[in-house]
Write an enzyme that holds these catalytic residues in place. Structure first.
Site, PDB file in Angstrom:
ATOM      1  N   TRP A  25      30.177  36.693  41.946  1.00 39.90           N
ATOM      2  CA  TRP A  25      29.238  37.342  41.016  1.00 39.90           C
ATOM      3  C   TRP A  25      29.658  37.094  39.567  1.00 39.90           C
ATOM      4  O   TRP A  25      30.847  37.166  39.261  1.00 39.90           O
ATOM      5  CB  TRP A  25      29.216  38.852  41.299  1.00 39.90           C
ATOM      6  CG  TRP A  25      28.317  39.635  40.413  1.00 39.90           C
ATOM      7  CD1 TRP A  25      26.985  39.436  40.225  1.00 39.90           C
ATOM      8  CD2 TRP A  25      28.670  40.775  39.606  1.00 39.90           C
ATOM      9  NE1 TRP A  25      26.487  40.378  39.356  1.00 39.90           N
ATOM     10  CE2 TRP A  25      27.489  41.199  38.954  1.00 39.90           C
ATOM     11  CE3 TRP A  25      29.859  41.466  39.371  1.00 39.90           C
ATOM     12  CZ2 TRP A  25      27.472  42.303  38.082  1.00 39.90           C
ATOM     13  CZ3 TRP A  25      29.841  42.551  38.516  1.00 39.90           C
ATOM     14  CH2 TRP A  25      28.662  42.953  37.890  1.00 39.90           C
ATOM     15  N   TYR A  58      22.971  35.683  43.094  1.00 43.73           N
ATOM     16  CA  TYR A  58      23.980  35.328  42.093  1.00 43.73           C
ATOM     17  C   TYR A  58      23.595  34.008  41.420  1.00 43.73           C
ATOM     18  O   TYR A  58      23.499  32.966  42.084  1.00 43.73           O
ATOM     19  CB  TYR A  58      25.377  35.214  42.711  1.00 43.73           C
ATOM     20  CG  TYR A  58      25.962  36.527  43.209  1.00 43.73           C
ATOM     21  CD1 TYR A  58      25.361  37.757  42.926  1.00 43.73           C
ATOM     22  CD2 TYR A  58      27.118  36.546  43.966  1.00 43.73           C
ATOM     23  CE1 TYR A  58      25.901  38.948  43.388  1.00 43.73           C
ATOM     24  CE2 TYR A  58      27.671  37.740  44.432  1.00 43.73           C
ATOM     25  CZ  TYR A  58      27.041  38.944  44.134  1.00 43.73           C
ATOM     26  OH  TYR A  58      27.574  40.121  44.600  1.00 43.73           O
ATOM     27  N   SER A 212      34.124  45.131  42.800  1.00 44.49           N
ATOM     28  CA  SER A 212      34.574  45.520  41.449  1.00 44.49           C
ATOM     29  C   SER A 212      35.811  46.416  41.471  1.00 44.49           C
ATOM     30  O   SER A 212      35.830  47.485  40.850  1.00 44.49           O
ATOM     31  CB  SER A 212      33.453  46.177  40.646  1.00 44.49           C
ATOM     32  OG  SER A 212      32.570  45.187  40.148  1.00 44.49           O
ATOM     33  N   PRO A 213      36.869  45.972  42.158  1.00 47.75           N
ATOM     34  CA  PRO A 213      38.085  46.802  42.226  1.00 47.75           C
ATOM     35  C   PRO A 213      38.740  47.002  40.867  1.00 47.75           C
ATOM     36  O   PRO A 213      39.504  47.950  40.685  1.00 47.75           O
ATOM     37  CB  PRO A 213      39.001  45.994  43.158  1.00 47.75           C
ATOM     38  CG  PRO A 213      38.521  44.578  43.017  1.00 47.75           C
ATOM     39  CD  PRO A 213      37.035  44.683  42.854  1.00 47.75           C
ATOM     40  N   LEU A 214      38.439  46.106  39.910  1.00 51.06           N
ATOM     41  CA  LEU A 214      39.014  46.251  38.559  1.00 51.06           C
ATOM     42  C   LEU A 214      37.979  46.830  37.595  1.00 51.06           C
ATOM     43  O   LEU A 214      38.157  46.733  36.375  1.00 51.06           O
ATOM     44  CB  LEU A 214      39.499  44.881  38.053  1.00 51.06           C
ATOM     45  CG  LEU A 214      40.607  44.231  38.884  1.00 51.06           C
ATOM     46  CD1 LEU A 214      40.916  42.820  38.378  1.00 51.06           C
ATOM     47  CD2 LEU A 214      41.870  45.091  38.867  1.00 51.06           C
ATOM     48  N   LYS A 222      42.519  44.662  29.575  1.00 53.62           N
ATOM     49  CA  LYS A 222      42.152  43.605  28.621  1.00 53.62           C
ATOM     50  C   LYS A 222      41.149  44.079  27.578  1.00 53.62           C
ATOM     51  O   LYS A 222      40.997  43.448  26.541  1.00 53.62           O
ATOM     52  CB  LYS A 222      41.617  42.378  29.362  1.00 53.62           C
ATOM     53  CG  LYS A 222      40.255  42.537  29.973  1.00 53.62           C
ATOM     54  CD  LYS A 222      39.945  41.457  31.010  1.00 53.62           C
ATOM     55  CE  LYS A 222      40.047  40.067  30.457  1.00 53.62           C
ATOM     56  NZ  LYS A 222      39.870  39.065  31.520  1.00 53.62           N
ATOM     57  N   ARG A 232      34.347  38.207  30.584  1.00 49.09           N
ATOM     58  CA  ARG A 232      32.933  38.319  30.983  1.00 49.09           C
ATOM     59  C   ARG A 232      32.130  39.221  30.040  1.00 49.09           C
ATOM     60  O   ARG A 232      30.945  39.014  29.862  1.00 49.09           O
ATOM     61  CB  ARG A 232      32.801  38.789  32.433  1.00 49.09           C
ATOM     62  CG  ARG A 232      33.366  40.165  32.719  1.00 49.09           C
ATOM     63  CD  ARG A 232      32.934  40.715  34.071  1.00 49.09           C
ATOM     64  NE  ARG A 232      33.315  39.874  35.211  1.00 49.09           N
ATOM     65  CZ  ARG A 232      33.099  40.213  36.476  1.00 49.09           C
ATOM     66  NH1 ARG A 232      32.493  41.341  36.761  1.00 49.09           N
ATOM     67  NH2 ARG A 232      33.485  39.428  37.448  1.00 49.09           N
ATOM     68  N   ASN A 304      46.763  38.514  40.852  1.00 51.78           N
ATOM     69  CA  ASN A 304      46.170  39.567  41.671  1.00 51.78           C
ATOM     70  C   ASN A 304      46.742  39.621  43.086  1.00 51.78           C
ATOM     71  O   ASN A 304      46.905  40.706  43.658  1.00 51.78           O
ATOM     72  CB  ASN A 304      44.643  39.406  41.702  1.00 51.78           C
ATOM     73  CG  ASN A 304      44.035  39.625  40.313  1.00 51.78           C
ATOM     74  OD1 ASN A 304      44.712  40.124  39.406  1.00 51.78           O
ATOM     75  ND2 ASN A 304      42.790  39.249  40.130  1.00 51.78           N
TER      76      ASN A 304
END
Ligand code: NDP
Length: 328
Positions: A25, A58, A212-214, A222, A232, A304
Site C-alpha cells: 500500500w 493499490y 499499519s503496525p507503525l 520520524k 510517505r 524492522n
C-alpha cells in the site's frame, strides 16, 4: 531461506505465515519504482518474510503488477510464498466495486492476471458490503476457492458481528467461512482488535493479518520534529497522506508525538529503535498471526526484522510502562 523468522499458523488452518510480512500500500506501484519494489521484496524474502500483501485498489492495480514482476524475479518456488490480495474497489463502473458474486469473480481474475499468478493463497474482502446478501458473498468466495483461484478467504475491517454472520451463513450452507481478518492494529489503534474481536478468536479460530503496525510511520519517531522529504507524508497529491500529515498538528496529533518521544526512551533502554519497539509490541500479542509491515527501502526491512529480538525483552514491567504512556 536461512533466517530466524517465526512462522505462525494463520488462525485454525494448516497455513503457516511469517510473523512479519510485507505489503504494498502507498509504496509499491506508486511511491517507489519497480526495481525498488523488487529490492524490498528480495531483502524481505532473504530474511524469511515470504508473505506479500497487495490489493486490486493499490495504485489502481499497479501495485499488483509491480509486485507480480518482483515475485517472478525472486526465482523461488510458488510454494515458498504466501501471496494475498484484496477485493472491493476495482474501478469506476457500477459493478467494479463491492462484493457481488460478479465483482469477486471478475475482480480476482483481473488481480491474478496483473500478478501473473494462477492463484493467491488468501483473498480478502477489503471492506464489508452491506448491500450484497451475505449468502452471495460467502458462496462467491467459496466458488473462487473451488476453482483454485485462492486457497482461503478473509475479511478486512469487518465488525465482529459481520464476521460472525459470515460464519453462520457458511455453516448453514456447509461452506467455508472467513479464515482471517485484516484489521488495523498498532499502539494507537487497539479497541476493536483487543476488545470487540476477543470472543471470535476462539469461536471461529480467526487468524489476523494486521496492518499499519507503525501507524503509517508515526511510531518510528520520524515525524517527531518535522516531515522528512523522503517519507510517505511528504508525497504530494495524495489526499489521504496530506490529511494524515495535517492531523499531526492537531491536539491529538501533538499528543501522539509526545507519546512517541516517551516510548523512544524505553526503546533506547532496550537497545531498540522506536520502530522495533512498536513492531515487537504487536508481535507479542498471541492473537496476531502476522504483522503486515510496509517499507519504502530495504534498510527499513532490515531494521524492522530485528524487532523479533526485542520481543523477549517486553517483560510485564516493560509492558506496564508502555501502557502508562499510551493511556488507551
Ligand atoms: P506501517 O505502519 O508499518 O508503515 C510503513 C511505512 O513506514 C513505510 O512504508 C515507511 O514509509 C515507514 N517505515 C517503515 N519502517 C520504517 C523504519 N524502520 N524507519 C523509518 N520509517 C519506516 O504499515 P503500512 O501503513 O504501510 O501498512 C502495511 C501494509 O498493510 C500495507 O502495505 C498493506 O499491505 C496493508 N494495509 C491494509 C489495509 C486494509 O485496509 N486492509 C490498509 C492499509 C494497509 P516512508 O519510508 O515513506 O516514511
Amino acid at each position: 531461506m536461512a533466517n530466524n523468522m517465526e512462522y505462525r499458523y494463520l488462525g485454525r488452518s494448516g497455513l503457516k505465515v511469517p510473523v512479519l510480512s510485507l505489503g504494498g500500500w502507498i509504496t509499491y506501484g506508486s511511491q517507489v519504482n519497480n526495481d525498488m519494489t523488487f529490492q524490498c521484496m528480495k531483502t524481505a524474502f532473504d530474511l524469511g518474510i515470504n508473505m506479500f500483501d497487495t490489493a486490486e485498489v493499490y495504485a489502481t492495480g499497479q501495485s499488483e503488477i509491480d509486485m507480480g514482476e518482483a515475485i517472478k524475479r525472486l526465482e523461488c518456488k510458488r510454494s515458498d510464498l504466501v501471496i494475498t490480495t484484496k477485493l472491493y474497489w476495482g474501478g469506476k463502473g457500477p459493478n467494479d466495486r463491492g462484493l457481488s458474486r460478479k465483482h469477486i469473480i471478475e475482480g480476482l481474475r483481473a488481480s491474478l492476471a496483473r500478478l501473473q499468478l494462477e492463484y493467491v493463497d488468501v483473498v480478502f474482502a477489503h471492506r464489508p458490503d452491506t448491500d450484497t446478501p451475505m449468502e452471495e458473498i460467502v458462496r462467491a468466495f467459496n466458488w473462487v476457492i473451488d476453482q483454485g483461484y485462492a486457497f482461503y478467504w478473509g475479511s478486512s475491517e469487518w465488525s465482529s458481528q459481520q464476521i460472525t454472520e459470515a460464519h453462520m451463513v457458511a455453516q448453514r450452507l456447509n461452506l467455508i467461512g472467513p479464515l482471517c481478518e485484516q484489521p488495523q492494529y498498532n499502539m494507537f489503534h487497539r479497541e476493536r482488535f483487543e476488545k470487540e474481536y476477543q470472543p471470535i478468536y476462539k469461536n471461529f479460530g480467526l487468524g489476523t493479518t494486521i496492518w499499519s503496525p507503525l501507524a503509517s510511520g508515526i511510531l518510528t519517531g520520524k515525524y517527531n520534529n518535522s516531515i522528512p522529504s523522503d517519507s510517505r507524508f511528504a508525497i504530494s497529491g495524495n489526499s489521504l497522506m496530506e490529511r494524515m500529515r495535517t492531523s499531526l498538528s492537531t491536539d491529538e496529533g501533538v499528543a501522539k508525538l509526545e507519546k512517541v518521544r516517551q516510548l523512544s526512551v524505553i526503546a533506547e533502554r532496550l537497545g531498540a529503535t522506536p520502530a522495533q519497539l512498536a513492531l515487537a509490541w504487536c508481535v507479542k500479542n498471541p492473537n496476531v498471526s502476522t504483522v503486515i509491515t510496509g517499507a519504502s527501502r530495504p534498510s527499513q526491512i532490515v531494521e524492522n526484522v530485528r524487532a523479533l529480538q526485542i520481543v523477549p525483552k517486553l517483560t510485564s514491567e516493560v509492558i506496564a510502562e508502555i501502557e502508562a504512556i499510551l493511556g488507551n
